[in-house]
Design an enzyme around this catalytic site. Structure first.
Site, short mmCIF file in Angstrom:
data_model
loop_
_atom_site.label_atom_id
_atom_site.label_comp_id
_atom_site.label_asym_id
_atom_site.label_seq_id
_atom_site.Cartn_x
_atom_site.Cartn_y
_atom_site.Cartn_z
N THR A 95 0.64 -1.40 -0.10
CA THR A 95 -0.01 0.06 -0.42
C THR A 95 1.09 1.08 0.28
O THR A 95 2.18 1.92 0.84
CB THR A 95 -0.75 -0.12 1.18
OG1 THR A 95 -1.38 -1.71 1.01
CG2 THR A 95 -2.08 1.21 0.94
N LYS A 171 -7.12 1.80 -3.37
CA LYS A 171 -6.91 0.41 -2.09
C LYS A 171 -6.68 1.65 -0.18
O LYS A 171 -7.39 1.55 0.18
CB LYS A 171 -5.72 0.48 -2.27
CG LYS A 171 -4.62 -0.34 -1.01
CD LYS A 171 -5.05 -1.31 -0.24
CE LYS A 171 -4.72 -2.03 1.64
NZ LYS A 171 -5.74 -2.95 2.02
N LYS A 240 0.46 5.34 8.05
CA LYS A 240 0.92 5.67 7.10
C LYS A 240 -0.19 6.56 5.95
O LYS A 240 -0.28 6.80 5.30
CB LYS A 240 1.40 4.15 7.02
CG LYS A 240 2.35 4.52 5.75
CD LYS A 240 2.21 3.64 4.66
CE LYS A 240 1.97 1.70 4.65
NZ LYS A 240 1.02 0.81 3.87
P1 NAP Z 1 5.29 -5.89 8.26
O1 NAP Z 1 4.84 -7.08 8.14
O2 NAP Z 1 5.14 -4.88 9.13
O3 NAP Z 1 6.20 -6.48 7.26
C1 NAP Z 1 7.35 -5.35 6.26
C2 NAP Z 1 8.10 -5.70 5.63
O4 NAP Z 1 8.42 -4.20 4.65
C3 NAP Z 1 9.37 -6.61 6.22
O5 NAP Z 1 9.13 -7.43 4.89
C4 NAP Z 1 10.28 -5.74 5.99
O6 NAP Z 1 11.76 -6.31 6.06
C5 NAP Z 1 10.43 -5.32 4.63
N1 NAP Z 1 10.73 -3.68 5.02
C6 NAP Z 1 10.33 -2.56 5.89
N2 NAP Z 1 11.34 -1.59 5.99
C7 NAP Z 1 12.12 -2.28 5.17
C8 NAP Z 1 13.21 -1.91 4.58
N3 NAP Z 1 14.19 0.02 5.14
N4 NAP Z 1 13.92 -2.33 3.48
C9 NAP Z 1 13.65 -3.14 3.54
N5 NAP Z 1 12.52 -3.69 3.38
C10 NAP Z 1 11.08 -3.16 4.83
O7 NAP Z 1 3.86 -5.79 7.17
P2 NAP Z 1 2.90 -5.87 6.39
O8 NAP Z 1 1.37 -6.32 7.40
O9 NAP Z 1 3.54 -7.87 5.91
O10 NAP Z 1 2.25 -5.04 5.29
C11 NAP Z 1 3.16 -5.07 4.44
C12 NAP Z 1 2.24 -4.22 3.21
O11 NAP Z 1 0.69 -4.74 2.52
C13 NAP Z 1 2.16 -2.58 3.77
O12 NAP Z 1 2.68 -1.35 2.68
C14 NAP Z 1 1.17 -2.45 4.56
O13 NAP Z 1 0.05 -1.51 4.50
C15 NAP Z 1 0.05 -3.32 3.52
N6 NAP Z 1 -0.86 -4.80 3.75
C16 NAP Z 1 -1.04 -4.91 5.04
C17 NAP Z 1 -2.47 -5.99 5.73
C18 NAP Z 1 -2.24 -6.36 6.72
O14 NAP Z 1 -3.28 -6.84 6.93
N7 NAP Z 1 -1.05 -6.50 7.62
C19 NAP Z 1 -3.52 -5.82 4.79
C20 NAP Z 1 -3.10 -4.79 3.38
C21 NAP Z 1 -2.52 -4.57 3.05
P3 NAP Z 1 12.15 -6.81 7.70
O15 NAP Z 1 11.19 -8.37 7.93
O16 NAP Z 1 13.17 -6.95 7.35
O17 NAP Z 1 11.62 -6.00 8.82
#
Ligand code: NAP
Length: 292
Positions: A95, A171, A240
């Protein structure tokens, strides 16, 4: 298909696992390499860099926390732009801001690469069950290339248009509406509880009658059971998204007073409850404000 997958957080790990299960050849990369272990155990191969995860692949998928994280894996000597073949496709599922998606589309075009945006609706449990909803936008040929990938991870794909960034606008609108629903439920539950009606009872009445929608059922259950930790979708990520929605609202000159309130409630929740709480934890703030 030969796929690269970059970003193995809560969402990415579950999505990549379904691609492996569907017998695609998946190369994975994550900043913290340890998170790749369950995937490599299941048959994925660990890449040494985002560039290596993209090289020689028909498509590379990114699922990162935010715009800055995505930009850091796309650019630079070890980035996706440097690794992806000409004519190969980058599918951005994070997102991100509309403006960021527009910038990425231009960069890929300049490198002779293809690009589409496919952000998703659904929490990590839905991702694990291959039940995501995808809002996808891009050229028809690119959407066709992505079809076997979407089939392995989602229950329905909505094609939004040929300009990739439009999927991100959809989104962000959706996440604004989800948090608005959570806020409305939290306020109603606080009122009901203070007046002597259990919030579980209120939810039963409302989801059994006029509010029989996934958003009320899923988040209503979380609010009733106060399942705010561990976060499925962390409050800072929700913050965010409200910021990104506000950027589009600024650009397009659309006043969104409710969005401002939601942003403040998220900030208050993070300040008081910490960074680890789920975004639905705004219900705790609403309840406390109501004296519960
Ligand atoms: P998350 O669990 O916090 O995972 C974030 C990912 O980004 C991890 O792989 C993390 O790596 C990586 N990352 C963060 N900062 C970084 C950097 N500076 N350089 C390289 N990699 C980095 O988040 P998530 O829940 O999977 O969400 C991922 C996306 O999907 C977001 O945009 C979110 O808004 C969207 N989304 C989430 C949901 C939900 O319910 N969770 C639903 C729909 C959409 P590390 O493992 O090394 O920290």
């Amino acid at each position: 298909m030969k796929i690269g997958f970059v970003g193995l957080g809560n969402m990415g790990a579950a999505i990549a696992a379904n691609l492996v299960k569907a017998r695609h050849e998946v190369l994975v990369w994550n900043r913290s390499a340890a998170k790749a272990k369950p995937l490599t155990d299941a048959g994925a191969v660990l890449a040494a860099s985002p560039k290596a995860a993209a090289a020689g692949r028909e498509a590379v998928i990114t699922m990162l926390a935010d715009d800055a994280a995505l930009e850091s894996v796309v650019s630079g000597d070890d980035g996706i732009l440097a690794g992806l073949d000409q004519g190969a496709l980058h599918i951005s599922m994070s997102t991100i801001a509309v403006a960021t998606a527009e910038g990425l589309a231009a960069q890929h075009r300049a490198h002779g690469q293809r690009f589409l945006c496919a952000p998703v609706f659904g929490r990590p449990e839905a991702a694990a069950a291959a039940k995501l909803f995808i809002a996808a936008a891009g050229e028809p040929a690119d959407l066709k290339t992505a079809k076997p990938i979407f089939e392995a991870i989602s229950q329905r794909v909505f094609e939004v248009g040929t300009t990739p960034s439009l999927a991100n606008l959809v989104k962000l609108c959706g996440n604004f509406m989800i948090l608005s629903s959570i806020e409305a439920m939290a306020e109603a539950m606080t009122l009901a509880e203070k007046g002597g009606v259990a919030k579980a009872k209120l939810l039963e009445v409302l989801t059994g009658s006029l509010f029989d929608a996934p958003i009320y059922r899923t988040y209503g259950g979380i609010l009733v059971e106060e399942r705010f930790k561990p976060a499925g979708f962390a409050a800072p990520l929700g913050l965010k998204d409200m910021r990104l929605a506000a950027q589009s609202a600024d650009t397009l000159r659309v006043p969104m007073p409710l969005l401002s309130l939601l942003r403040d409630h998220l900030l208050q929740t993070i300040a008081v409850e910490g960074e680890e709480i789920d975004w639905s934890g705004i219900a705790r703030t609403v309840a406390k404000n109501g004296g519960l």
